[in-house]
Motif scaffolding. Structure first.
Motif, PDB file in Angstrom:
ATOM      1  N   LEU A  15      27.182  26.082  75.995  1.00  0.00           N
ATOM      2  CA  LEU A  15      26.764  25.408  77.217  1.00  0.00           C
ATOM      3  C   LEU A  15      27.904  24.564  77.778  1.00  0.00           C
ATOM      4  O   LEU A  15      28.094  24.487  79.000  1.00  0.00           O
ATOM      5  N   LYS A  16      28.691  23.968  76.889  1.00  0.00           N
ATOM      6  CA  LYS A  16      29.817  23.139  77.340  1.00  0.00           C
ATOM      7  C   LYS A  16      30.850  23.976  78.084  1.00  0.00           C
ATOM      8  O   LYS A  16      31.425  23.536  79.089  1.00  0.00           O
TER       9      LYS A  16
ATOM     10  N   SER B  62      29.659  24.659  81.558  1.00  0.00           N
ATOM     11  CA  SER B  62      29.396  23.457  82.355  1.00  0.00           C
ATOM     12  C   SER B  62      30.543  23.158  83.323  1.00  0.00           C
ATOM     13  O   SER B  62      30.356  22.447  84.303  1.00  0.00           O
ATOM     14  N   ARG B  63      31.710  23.708  83.057  1.00  0.00           N
ATOM     15  CA  ARG B  63      32.868  23.481  83.925  1.00  0.00           C
ATOM     16  C   ARG B  63      32.897  24.439  85.105  1.00  0.00           C
ATOM     17  O   ARG B  63      33.768  24.334  85.975  1.00  0.00           O
TER      18      ARG B  63
ATOM     19  N   PHE C  79      21.518  20.379  80.166  1.00  0.00           N
ATOM     20  CA  PHE C  79      22.908  19.937  80.276  1.00  0.00           C
ATOM     21  C   PHE C  79      23.062  18.475  79.868  1.00  0.00           C
ATOM     22  O   PHE C  79      24.100  18.088  79.302  1.00  0.00           O
TER      23      PHE C  79
ATOM     24  N   THR D 299      26.464  16.038  79.984  1.00  0.00           N
ATOM     25  CA  THR D 299      27.139  16.470  81.199  1.00  0.00           C
ATOM     26  C   THR D 299      26.116  16.799  82.276  1.00  0.00           C
ATOM     27  O   THR D 299      24.906  16.814  82.021  1.00  0.00           O
ATOM     28  N   GLU D 300      26.614  17.058  83.489  1.00  0.00           N
ATOM     29  CA  GLU D 300      25.740  17.424  84.597  1.00  0.00           C
ATOM     30  C   GLU D 300      26.037  18.854  85.025  1.00  0.00           C
ATOM     31  O   GLU D 300      27.162  19.348  84.880  1.00  0.00           O
ATOM     32  N   ILE D 301      25.012  19.493  85.586  1.00  0.00           N
ATOM     33  CA  ILE D 301      25.174  20.869  86.007  1.00  0.00           C
ATOM     34  C   ILE D 301      25.803  20.927  87.403  1.00  0.00           C
ATOM     35  O   ILE D 301      25.464  20.145  88.287  1.00  0.00           O
TER      36      ILE D 301
END
Length: 311
Positions: free
Chosen positions: A185-186, A189-190, A209, A214-216
């Motif tokens: 997922l990390k 996420s970028r 997320f 972190t944020e999506i």
């Protein structure tokens, strides 16, 4: 006390005259009188006040008339329902289905069901969960396959299948070329992300997320799997979507999302306040039997990553 005696009693209670009741039942009066007397002895109450010219119901008789009428009506309905089960099943079943694996589940059920009931036809409509549930509430569908979560207050349902959430991307994307069939997922996420537009899905993915701090980065929302494939094909972003089936194009790659992994679960649902008619009821039982035989609920066709929970 049996159905025949109850019919005797109801007829006498309606006519309030043994002679007329016997004629209506096409029997002689003495056996009818004896049957009613035996019923009274069996119940330990008097059902009639016997006058010289007519009868009157006692309080116990009025209660029994009410109950006996209900029992006889239920008996007739039960007989009719059983006869219907004994006949060849016919009709048209209207089934709503969300995009994704649900359509493949439905196709398997329909194929198997028609092997047993070849005169049954189907009307299969697909769309978002909100779309198919709306059709269900409006009476435009008998049953619907939806993705969790769903309105458990107004809908009855049971799990029918599950699949992992994947990242769908162009084969030219750097993550697609990375070795292995998973992506964290990390890592995604970028990226510019494309996600399902259902409100509950957006909220769930956002929480997913936040689990990794972190944020999506959402650039587009959509409701259709084919739209997700098209967007990924043109490298508009990475689509987060349930796996559904094998990648339908050599131009895209789907990798299971892990760390943490999630899975989508599908349910066959119907309104709680609308009793299932014969055909939908038979279909529901057929699906339950198929699930039990195949182990679909516990053993999806797709490997669910260990430790994954529902999204």
């Amino acid at each position: 006390m049996d159905f025949r005696t109850l019919r005797y009693f109801v007829t006498v209670a309606q006519e309030l005259n043994f002679t007329k009741a016997a004629a209506k039942l096409q029997m002689s009066q003495p056996p009818l009188s004896n049957a009613i007397r035996d019923m009274e002895n069996d119940l330990g109450v008097s059902l009639f006040v016997r006058g010289k010219r007519h009868l009157q119901l006692t309080d116990a008789g009025r209660l029994l008339l009410q109950r006996a009428t209900q029992i006889l009506e239920l008996g007739e309905k039960t007989r009719s329902d059983m006869e219907a089960y004994g006949k060849e099943l016919t009709g048209r079943l209207f089934l709503g289905s969300v995009d994704g694996r649900a359509q493949f589940l439905a196709a398997g059920w329909i194929t198997g069901f028609r092997e047993e009931y070849p005169k049954v036809t189907f009307d299969l409509t697909n769309g978002s969960s909100d779309d198919v549930i709306d059709r269900l509430y409006k009476g435009l569908a008998d049953l619907a396959i939806v993705a969790a979560p769903y309105d458990t207050e107004h809908l009855e349902g049971f799990a029918v299948g599950r699949e992992p959430w994947v990242a769908i991307m162009s084969k030219d994307h750097p993550l697609a070329k990375k070795e292995g069939n998973t992506v964290t997922l990390k890592e995604i996420s970028r990226e510019n992300l494309i996600i399902p537009q259902r409100k509950s899905r957006i909220e769930s993915i956002d929480r997913w997320f936040r689990e990794i701090g972190t944020e999506i980065n959402t650039v587009c929302t959509l409701s259709n799997y084919q739209d997700a494939v098209a967007m990924a094909h043109h490298n508009a972003g990475i689509c987060i979507f349930p796996k559904t089936t094998d990648t339908p194009s050599p131009e895209i790659v789907a990798k299971t999302i892990i760390s943490p992994a999630k899975f989508a679960e599908y349910y066959l649902v119907y309104p709680k306040d609308r009793p299932l008619e014969n055909l939908p009821s038979v279909f529901v039982e057929f699906v339950k039997d198929m699930i039990e035989e195949s182990g679909e609920k516990e053993n999806s066709s797709y490997r669910i990553p260990e430790g994954a929970d529902i999204l």
